[in-house]
Design an enzyme around this catalytic site. Structure first.
Site, PDB file in Angstrom:
ATOM      1  N   THR A   1       0.886  -1.306   0.036  1.00  0.00           N
ATOM      2  CA  THR A   1      -0.010  -0.156   0.168  1.00  0.00           C
ATOM      3  C   THR A   1       0.986   1.202   0.038  1.00  0.00           C
ATOM      4  OG1 THR A   1      -1.571   1.115   1.582  1.00  0.00           O
ATOM      5  CG2 THR A   1      -0.280  -0.457   2.378  1.00  0.00           C
ATOM      6  N   ASP A   2       0.415   2.317  -0.492  1.00  0.00           N
ATOM      7  CA  ASP A   2       0.967   3.583  -0.478  1.00  0.00           C
ATOM      8  C   ASP A   2       1.151   4.148   1.132  1.00  0.00           C
ATOM      9  OD1 ASP A   2      -1.644   4.221  -0.051  1.00  0.00           O
ATOM     10  OD2 ASP A   2      -1.744   5.712  -1.582  1.00  0.00           O
ATOM     11  N   GLU A   3       0.437   3.368   2.002  1.00  0.00           N
ATOM     12  CA  GLU A   3       0.433   4.038   3.206  1.00  0.00           C
ATOM     13  C   GLU A   3       1.715   3.675   3.824  1.00  0.00           C
ATOM     14  OE1 GLU A   3      -2.765   3.568   5.798  1.00  0.00           O
ATOM     15  OE2 GLU A   3      -4.570   3.541   4.249  1.00  0.00           O
TER      16      GLU A   3
ATOM     17  N   TYR B   1      -1.919  -0.214  11.197  1.00  0.00           N
ATOM     18  CA  TYR B   1      -1.863  -1.007   9.790  1.00  0.00           C
ATOM     19  C   TYR B   1      -0.868  -0.598   8.769  1.00  0.00           C
ATOM     20  CZ  TYR B   1      -3.314  -1.483   5.045  1.00  0.00           C
ATOM     21  OH  TYR B   1      -3.586  -1.736   3.628  1.00  0.00           O
TER      22      TYR B   1
ATOM     23  N   LYS C   1       2.179  -3.418   7.412  1.00  0.00           N
ATOM     24  CA  LYS C   1       2.065  -3.349   5.953  1.00  0.00           C
ATOM     25  C   LYS C   1       3.924  -3.310   5.726  1.00  0.00           C
ATOM     26  CE  LYS C   1      -0.331  -4.546   3.210  1.00  0.00           C
ATOM     27  NZ  LYS C   1      -1.064  -5.922   2.482  1.00  0.00           N
TER      28      LYS C   1
HETATM   29  P1  NAD Z   1      -9.886  -6.903   2.661  1.00  0.00           P
HETATM   30  O1  NAD Z   1      -9.980  -6.670   3.821  1.00  0.00           O
HETATM   31  O2  NAD Z   1     -11.364  -6.539   1.671  1.00  0.00           O
HETATM   32  O3  NAD Z   1      -9.793  -8.485   2.190  1.00  0.00           O
HETATM   33  C1  NAD Z   1      -8.886  -9.160   3.086  1.00  0.00           C
HETATM   34  C2  NAD Z   1      -8.978 -10.850   2.858  1.00  0.00           C
HETATM   35  O4  NAD Z   1      -8.232 -11.401   3.398  1.00  0.00           O
HETATM   36  C3  NAD Z   1     -10.430 -11.530   3.498  1.00  0.00           C
HETATM   37  O5  NAD Z   1     -11.127 -12.082   2.592  1.00  0.00           O
HETATM   38  C4  NAD Z   1     -10.023 -11.752   4.519  1.00  0.00           C
HETATM   39  O6  NAD Z   1     -10.784 -13.028   5.101  1.00  0.00           O
HETATM   40  C5  NAD Z   1      -8.565 -12.367   4.381  1.00  0.00           C
HETATM   41  N1  NAD Z   1      -7.683 -12.600   5.543  1.00  0.00           N
HETATM   42  C6  NAD Z   1      -7.487 -11.879   6.629  1.00  0.00           C
HETATM   43  N2  NAD Z   1      -6.876 -12.361   7.382  1.00  0.00           N
HETATM   44  C7  NAD Z   1      -6.587 -13.595   6.903  1.00  0.00           C
HETATM   45  C8  NAD Z   1      -5.616 -14.846   7.453  1.00  0.00           C
HETATM   46  N3  NAD Z   1      -4.981 -14.538   8.513  1.00  0.00           N
HETATM   47  N4  NAD Z   1      -5.637 -15.823   6.552  1.00  0.00           N
HETATM   48  C9  NAD Z   1      -6.139 -15.806   5.444  1.00  0.00           C
HETATM   49  N5  NAD Z   1      -6.908 -14.928   4.999  1.00  0.00           N
HETATM   50  C10 NAD Z   1      -7.060 -13.737   5.680  1.00  0.00           C
HETATM   51  O7  NAD Z   1      -8.634  -6.180   2.062  1.00  0.00           O
HETATM   52  P2  NAD Z   1      -8.649  -5.607   0.404  1.00  0.00           P
HETATM   53  O8  NAD Z   1      -9.126  -4.098   0.594  1.00  0.00           O
HETATM   54  O9  NAD Z   1      -8.990  -6.417  -0.699  1.00  0.00           O
HETATM   55  O10 NAD Z   1      -7.085  -5.448   0.675  1.00  0.00           O
HETATM   56  C11 NAD Z   1      -6.171  -6.825  -0.019  1.00  0.00           C
HETATM   57  C12 NAD Z   1      -4.697  -6.398  -0.101  1.00  0.00           C
HETATM   58  O11 NAD Z   1      -4.461  -5.045  -0.607  1.00  0.00           O
HETATM   59  C13 NAD Z   1      -4.161  -5.992   1.615  1.00  0.00           C
HETATM   60  O12 NAD Z   1      -3.068  -6.532   1.386  1.00  0.00           O
HETATM   61  C14 NAD Z   1      -4.154  -4.317   1.542  1.00  0.00           C
HETATM   62  O13 NAD Z   1      -3.265  -4.090   2.572  1.00  0.00           O
HETATM   63  C15 NAD Z   1      -4.093  -3.994   0.092  1.00  0.00           C
HETATM   64  N6  NAD Z   1      -4.286  -2.824  -0.272  1.00  0.00           N
HETATM   65  C16 NAD Z   1      -5.760  -2.573  -0.325  1.00  0.00           C
HETATM   66  C17 NAD Z   1      -5.906  -1.298  -0.689  1.00  0.00           C
HETATM   67  C18 NAD Z   1      -7.307  -0.780  -0.731  1.00  0.00           C
HETATM   68  O14 NAD Z   1      -7.612   0.291  -1.099  1.00  0.00           O
HETATM   69  N7  NAD Z   1      -8.412  -1.582  -0.222  1.00  0.00           N
HETATM   70  C19 NAD Z   1      -5.033  -0.256  -1.456  1.00  0.00           C
HETATM   71  C20 NAD Z   1      -3.790  -0.902  -1.675  1.00  0.00           C
HETATM   72  C21 NAD Z   1      -3.390  -1.939  -1.196  1.00  0.00           C
HETATM   73  O1  DAU Z   2      -4.147   4.151   0.600  1.00  0.00           O
HETATM   74  C1  DAU Z   2      -4.325   2.639   0.660  1.00  0.00           C
HETATM   75  C2  DAU Z   2      -5.182   2.199   1.640  1.00  0.00           C
HETATM   76  O2  DAU Z   2      -6.372   2.840   1.509  1.00  0.00           O
HETATM   77  C3  DAU Z   2      -5.265   0.746   1.984  1.00  0.00           C
HETATM   78  O3  DAU Z   2      -3.787   0.388   2.316  1.00  0.00           O
HETATM   79  C4  DAU Z   2      -6.194   0.498   3.177  1.00  0.00           C
HETATM   80  O4  DAU Z   2      -6.183  -1.060   3.110  1.00  0.00           O
HETATM   81  C5  DAU Z   2      -7.549   0.631   2.899  1.00  0.00           C
HETATM   82  O5  DAU Z   2      -8.448   0.733   3.795  1.00  0.00           O
HETATM   83  C6  DAU Z   2      -7.672   2.316   2.473  1.00  0.00           C
HETATM   84  O6  DAU Z   2      -6.997   3.129   3.598  1.00  0.00           O
HETATM   85  P1  DAU Z   2      -7.848   4.522   4.050  1.00  0.00           P
HETATM   86  O7  DAU Z   2      -7.723   4.674   5.401  1.00  0.00           O
HETATM   87  O8  DAU Z   2      -7.365   5.603   3.260  1.00  0.00           O
HETATM   88  O9  DAU Z   2      -9.293   4.150   3.655  1.00  0.00           O
HETATM   89  P2  DAU Z   2     -10.855   4.408   4.312  1.00  0.00           P
HETATM   90  O10 DAU Z   2     -11.933   3.840   3.234  1.00  0.00           O
HETATM   91  O11 DAU Z   2     -10.998   3.974   5.461  1.00  0.00           O
HETATM   92  O12 DAU Z   2     -10.768   6.106   4.466  1.00  0.00           O
HETATM   93  C7  DAU Z   2     -10.707   6.829   3.379  1.00  0.00           C
HETATM   94  C8  DAU Z   2     -10.521   8.429   3.834  1.00  0.00           C
HETATM   95  O13 DAU Z   2     -12.033   8.800   4.512  1.00  0.00           O
HETATM   96  C9  DAU Z   2      -9.589   8.539   5.062  1.00  0.00           C
HETATM   97  O14 DAU Z   2      -9.085   9.875   4.904  1.00  0.00           O
HETATM   98  C10 DAU Z   2     -10.563   8.502   6.367  1.00  0.00           C
HETATM   99  C11 DAU Z   2     -11.890   9.321   5.794  1.00  0.00           C
HETATM  100  N1  DAU Z   2     -12.993   8.403   6.489  1.00  0.00           N
HETATM  101  C12 DAU Z   2     -13.359   6.947   6.328  1.00  0.00           C
HETATM  102  C13 DAU Z   2     -14.185   6.548   6.964  1.00  0.00           C
HETATM  103  C14 DAU Z   2     -14.561   5.001   6.939  1.00  0.00           C
HETATM  104  C15 DAU Z   2     -14.187   9.160   6.547  1.00  0.00           C
HETATM  105  O15 DAU Z   2     -14.096  10.572   6.836  1.00  0.00           O
HETATM  106  N2  DAU Z   2     -15.188   8.759   7.116  1.00  0.00           N
HETATM  107  C16 DAU Z   2     -15.315   7.539   7.391  1.00  0.00           C
HETATM  108  O16 DAU Z   2     -16.525   6.790   7.893  1.00  0.00           O
END
Ligand code: NAD
Ligand code: DAU
Length: 360
Positions: free
Chosen positions: A135-137, A161, A165
């Site tokens: 992730t970019d985080e 988190y 990562k």
């Molecule tokens: P998500 O939370 O929707 O899905 C995570 C999945 O992993 C779920 O199906 C969960 O059951 C499974 N899981 C969790 N713990 C586990 C374990 N111990 N063993 C086996 N399975 C397990 O997550 P997402 O948003 O789809 O993100 C997927 C990946 O991409 C993550 O690694 C996250 O850090 C990365 N990522 C997400 C975003 C985003 O915006 N969502 C952006 C950049 C990177």
């Molecule tokens: O940047 C990549 C990341 O993006 C991934 O690595 C993470 O897995 C993914 O969850 C996401 O993280 P963020 O914290 O950026 O996403 P989230 O949707 O939780 O929040 C987006 C922005 O919105 C953040 O600045 C917090 C704000 N927010 C979020 C929620 C849930 C609100 O203002 N209100 C809310 O209820």
């Protein structure tokens, strides 16, 4: 035929990736989906592929050493695409431990199992590759309106988190540096699209707006995220797997920076545009639903990716403009309100009440 071990394939990006890959490559690939089905994992996402002969689901925790080793003994895995993670920042602030277990120790476990299976006296077997979906985080936060994250930006995570990562990324790097383990790391910005669990901003706002419930905006609403349509992320991962040189790191981003408050307003406007004139749900749908709530602890101000390296090396660019992607996403949620109902029942309802009713 290449065999993919996809971890976390029942989650948001993982299920989009499996659907994308099986549609693109059909029976020219085999996919093994390993997921322990936490609150975020939902096999319903994969209904259309579950009966395919070249798709298999295994309910396994990536921290389970024996079970993961056994997968590599049973199948000749070519590619590991590692999505499985605890992914929600707010949950990590409340309960960091599970993030370290899954995101750090789970990653180490996978690396070890792949190394054992793939290493020979002459080095690693050709054609094997491990992709760490990061992730970019990991870069921390950008202050002000200027600047981007590059692959060379120092790692400076802030939340539990992002710290977990980053730790996982460093373990992958250590395997590349120490053993010449065949891996790449991808670091993507915020994804949006179908099947995203409604604890994340975009689906949470869509769901609440349709129910006429408050739309919680943290702090000032001026924090910025760089949004990418999930299918574009899947395409980038496919390309990195096939084409990237071992050891390279790639940032993936949408060139689509938006303040959170802009996102919330765009969703309200788009819903008003898309819902039929006589739809009951329009009645309460207005900016009046926007409610500023207590800020996230340590809230990163701005994320913005410069995806120059992946463009120059591999020819990847974001394809879906936000104006199109948000409509596709809203249309999907409107057509799948029963999915939303099912995933927001039970455990998630308790979490939602704790976060937004009893305070963070
Ligand atoms: P998500 O939370 O929707 O899905 C995570 C999945 O992993 C779920 O199906 C969960 O059951 C499974 N899981 C969790 N713990 C586990 C374990 N111990 N063993 C086996 N399975 C397990 O997550 P997402 O948003 O789809 O993100 C997927 C990946 O991409 C993550 O690694 C996250 O850090 C990365 N990522 C997400 C975003 C985003 O915006 N969502 C952006 C950049 C990177
Ligand atoms: O940047 C990549 C990341 O993006 C991934 O690595 C993470 O897995 C993914 O969850 C996401 O993280 P963020 O914290 O950026 O996403 P989230 O949707 O939780 O929040 C987006 C922005 O919105 C953040 O600045 C917090 C704000 N927010 C979020 C929620 C849930 C609100 O203002 N209100 C809310 O209820």
């Amino acid at each position: 035929m290449k065999t993919y071990l996809v971890t976390g394939g029942a989650g948001f990006i993982g299920s989009n990736f499996i659907l994308y890959m099986l549609k693109k490559y059909k029976d020219a690939i085999k996919v093994i989906n390993v997921d322990c089905l936490t609150y975020a994992g939902n096999l319903e996402n994969l209904k259309e592929v579950e009966k395919l002969d070249n798709y298999k689901f295994l309910k396994i925790d990536i921290c389970d050493k024996e079970a993961i080793l056994e997968i590599f003994e049973t199948y000749d895995i070519d590619y590991v695409i590692h999505f499985a993670a605890e992914s929600h920042v707010d949950r990590s602030i409340r309960n960091p431990e599970v993030f370290v277990n899954t995101n750090v120790l789970g990653t180490l476990n996978l690396l070890n199992a792949a190394k054992i299976a793939w290493e020979t006296d002459e080095g690693f077997k050709p054609g094997k590759k491990y992709i760490q979906v990061s992730t970019d985080e990991v870069y921390g936060a950008l202050e002000g309106d200027e600047g981007y994250f590059y692959e060379t930006t120092p790692l400076d995570p802030h939340s539990p988190y992002s710290a977990s990562k980053t730790s996982a990324d460093l373990l992958v790097k250590s395997y590349v540096d120490t053993y010449q383990f065949p891996a790449n790391i991808t670091r993507c910005s915020n994804n949006y699209g179908p099947y995203q669990f409604p604890e994340k901003l975009i689906p949470l706002v869509i769901n609440n707006a349709l129910k006429g419930e408050k739309l919680p905006v943290y702090g000032t609403g001026k924090n910025v995220r760089d949004w990418l349509y999930v299918e574009d992320h899947c395409k980038a991962i496919d390309l990195v797997t096939e084409k990237a040189t071992v050891g390279e790191v790639y940032n993936i981003g949408g060139h689509n920076e938006k303040k959170n408050i802009e996102i919330v307003k765009i969703i309200i406007d788009t819903l008003l545009e898309m819902l039929p004139a006589d739809d009951e749900r329009r009645k309460h749908l207005s900016y009046d639903l926007i409610t500023y709530v207590e800020d996230r602890k340590g809230h990163d101000f701005r994320y913005a990716i410069a995806p120059d390296k992946i463009k120059n090396d591999l020819g990847w660019e974001p394809e879906t403009p936000f104006s199109k992607g948000i409509k596709l996403t809203i249309a999907w949620y409107l057509e799948n309100m029963d999915w939303m109902e099912r995933v927001t029942k039970g455990e998630y309802q308790k979490y939602y009440e704790m976060m937004y009713t009893t305070g963070k």
